[in-house]
Design a protein around this motif. Structure first.
Motif, short mmCIF file in Angstrom:
data_model
loop_
_atom_site.label_atom_id
_atom_site.label_comp_id
_atom_site.label_asym_id
_atom_site.label_seq_id
_atom_site.Cartn_x
_atom_site.Cartn_y
_atom_site.Cartn_z
N LEU A 88 5.45 -5.40 -16.39
CA LEU A 88 4.09 -5.88 -16.61
C LEU A 88 3.20 -4.80 -17.22
O LEU A 88 2.46 -5.06 -18.18
N ALA A 89 3.27 -3.58 -16.69
CA ALA A 89 2.43 -2.50 -17.21
C ALA A 89 2.76 -2.22 -18.67
O ALA A 89 1.85 -2.07 -19.51
N VAL A 90 4.05 -2.17 -19.01
CA VAL A 90 4.44 -1.92 -20.40
C VAL A 90 4.01 -3.08 -21.29
O VAL A 90 3.53 -2.88 -22.43
N PHE A 113 9.33 -9.95 -24.64
CA PHE A 113 10.66 -10.46 -24.31
C PHE A 113 11.11 -9.97 -22.94
O PHE A 113 11.66 -10.73 -22.13
N ASN A 114 10.85 -8.69 -22.66
CA ASN A 114 11.27 -8.11 -21.37
C ASN A 114 10.53 -8.75 -20.20
O ASN A 114 11.13 -9.01 -19.15
N VAL A 115 9.23 -9.02 -20.37
CA VAL A 115 8.47 -9.67 -19.31
C VAL A 115 8.99 -11.09 -19.07
O VAL A 115 9.08 -11.56 -17.94
N ALA A 116 9.34 -11.79 -20.14
CA ALA A 116 9.91 -13.14 -19.99
C ALA A 116 11.24 -13.09 -19.23
O ALA A 116 11.58 -14.04 -18.51
N ALA A 123 2.67 -12.61 -14.71
CA ALA A 123 2.87 -11.55 -15.71
C ALA A 123 3.19 -12.14 -17.07
O ALA A 123 2.68 -11.67 -18.11
N ILE A 124 4.03 -13.17 -17.11
CA ILE A 124 4.37 -13.81 -18.38
C ILE A 124 3.14 -14.41 -19.03
O ILE A 124 2.89 -14.22 -20.24
#
Length: 409
Positions: A88-90, A113-116, A123-124
């Motif tokens: 989330l932070a990134v 993509f990573n958060v998904a 977060a998404i």
């Protein structure tokens, strides 16, 4: 679910190297060989997207804006290295930088993509909102060669594809984790069933050892007591009694060896189970007790042509054996009556009555000790057979042991 390397020894090493780190050992931050390849690929994709954006908007940048853009982009590239541990932070950092930096656009899509893949629903939604805001704001600062509407549509499509791809990967990983948890649960249940089976076998063996040894040891004690209380017996009588004691001890050792043989590790698969006593062995048991000096009267009323199940006959034998053993322990010299009656399709009734001792001395200091578990084990045996057990003194003072065992037609 946290796993260890030992849980995946069944997988070849080259296949384990293709698993993501969190699926291989469940530890975030420990990159597998596949993770390193994926990281390099993500950096390459991000660099390609950044190059496309900068190339399309180069004419709208001044020299200072180029420097600022690349500095912000470098921060975004450093940030996505930590995307696995802080998704989330990134995602927020890279998305916010992409509002004003074209170089940060590539890292922002990688972070999205990573958060998904591993972020929560909130977060998404937060990172998707930043991506859509970047799609709307960045073209206002750097228009490039395309119309504003086209850039909005293109940005929304790219955001949708990236989020959909990430969710697809997420579903695959969750499926693998759920299958692994299910396999671990099944293995734990199997181990529990094995332990329960072992415990049940130990209880069965303990019950058999009690039934066998209590009977044999009580006979030995009875013969030894006869020798002790008749010191003036002739040499022939002493020799006969010693022979009976020797034979009883030998029989006890043989039966004990048969019972505990199942405890040995690694028995041959073809080794047959020793024959178990049945109802037809009860007369021999009574005769053996009569030969030891007990006054036993036996009555058997079972149809000769009836097919009595072996398990039912074995339970009846053990009930009679335990009843005679208890009589020797607690009422030595008293008369005992054993009666077995049944009708096919009804119930098998086993009754052992220890008559009240009249004119017989009470057990002395050499009486056989008892742990009080014989009747408990016998009750468990009768319960497993689906029957009922009753025991205790009746109105006349006789001790009655009565078991009713179901006999299906």
């Amino acid at each position: 679910m946290t796993t260890t390397d030992d849980e995946h020894v069944a997988l070849p090493r080259w296949q384990r190297m293709l698993l993501p780190g969190e699926l291989r050992d469940g530890a975030r931050g420990r990159r597998s060989a596949r993770d390193w390849v994926v990281d390099l690929a993500m950096y390459a994709i991000a660099a390609g997207l950044s190059a496309l954006v900068i190339g399309a908007t180069a004419s709208d940048h001044s020299d200072l804006e180029f420097v600022i853009d690349f500095v912000l982009g470098a921060v975004a590239y450093v940030a996505i290295w930590f995307r696995r541990s802080h998704p989330l932070a990134v995602g927020v950092i890279a998305g916010a930088l992409s509002l004003v930096s074209g170089v940060a656009g590539g890292p922002a899509l990688v972070a999205l993509f990573n958060v998904a893949v591993c972020g929560s629903r909130r977060a998404i939604l937060a990172v998707v909102a930043l991506a859509l805001a970047s799609t709307a704001i960045f073209p206002l600062l750097y228009a490039g060669g395309e119309s504003y509407g086209f850039q909005i549509v293109l940005g929304v499509l790219i955001t949708g594809v990236v989020v959909g791809w990430g969710l697809f990967v997420r579903v695959q990983r969750e499926l693998v984790l759920s299958l692994r948890e299910r396999a671990a649960t099944l293995e734990a249940e199997q181990r529990l069933r094995v332990e329960q089976a072992r415990e049940a076998e130990r209880l069965r063996i303990a019950r058999e050892m009690h039934d066998v040894l209590a009977h044999r040891v009580s006979l030995l004690s009875l013969h030894a007591g006869a020798l002790e209380f008749h010191p003036d017996a002739s040499a022939e009588e002493v020799a006969d009694a010693a022979g009976v004691i020797r034979a009883s001890a030998h029989a006890a050792l043989e039966e004990l060896r048969d019972v505990i043989g199942v405890l040995r590790e690694g028995p041959p698969a073809s080794a047959p189970e020793p024959p178990q006593p049945t109802l037809t062995d009860v007369p021999a048991l009574v005769e053996e007790c009569q030969g030891a000096g007990m006054r036993v009267r036996f009555q058997l009323d079972v149809p000769g042509d009836a097919a009595l199940p072996a398990a039912l006959g074995r339970a009846a034998y053990r009930i009679v054996q335990e009843g005679l053993t208890n009589a020797r322990k607690h009422a030595p010299g008293a008369a005992v009556e054993v009666a077995i009656s049944a009708q096919a399709g009804s119930a098998l009734v086993v009754e052992v009555v220890s008559r009240r001792a009249v004119g017989v001395a009470a057990p002395g200091p050499f009486a056989l000790p008892g742990a009080g578990t014989g009747l408990v084990g016998l009750a468990e045996r009768v319960e497993l057979a689906g029957g009922e057990l009753q025991h205790g003194p009746d109105d006349t003072g006789d001790f009655v042991l009565r078991a009713s065992l179901p006999w299906s037609a």
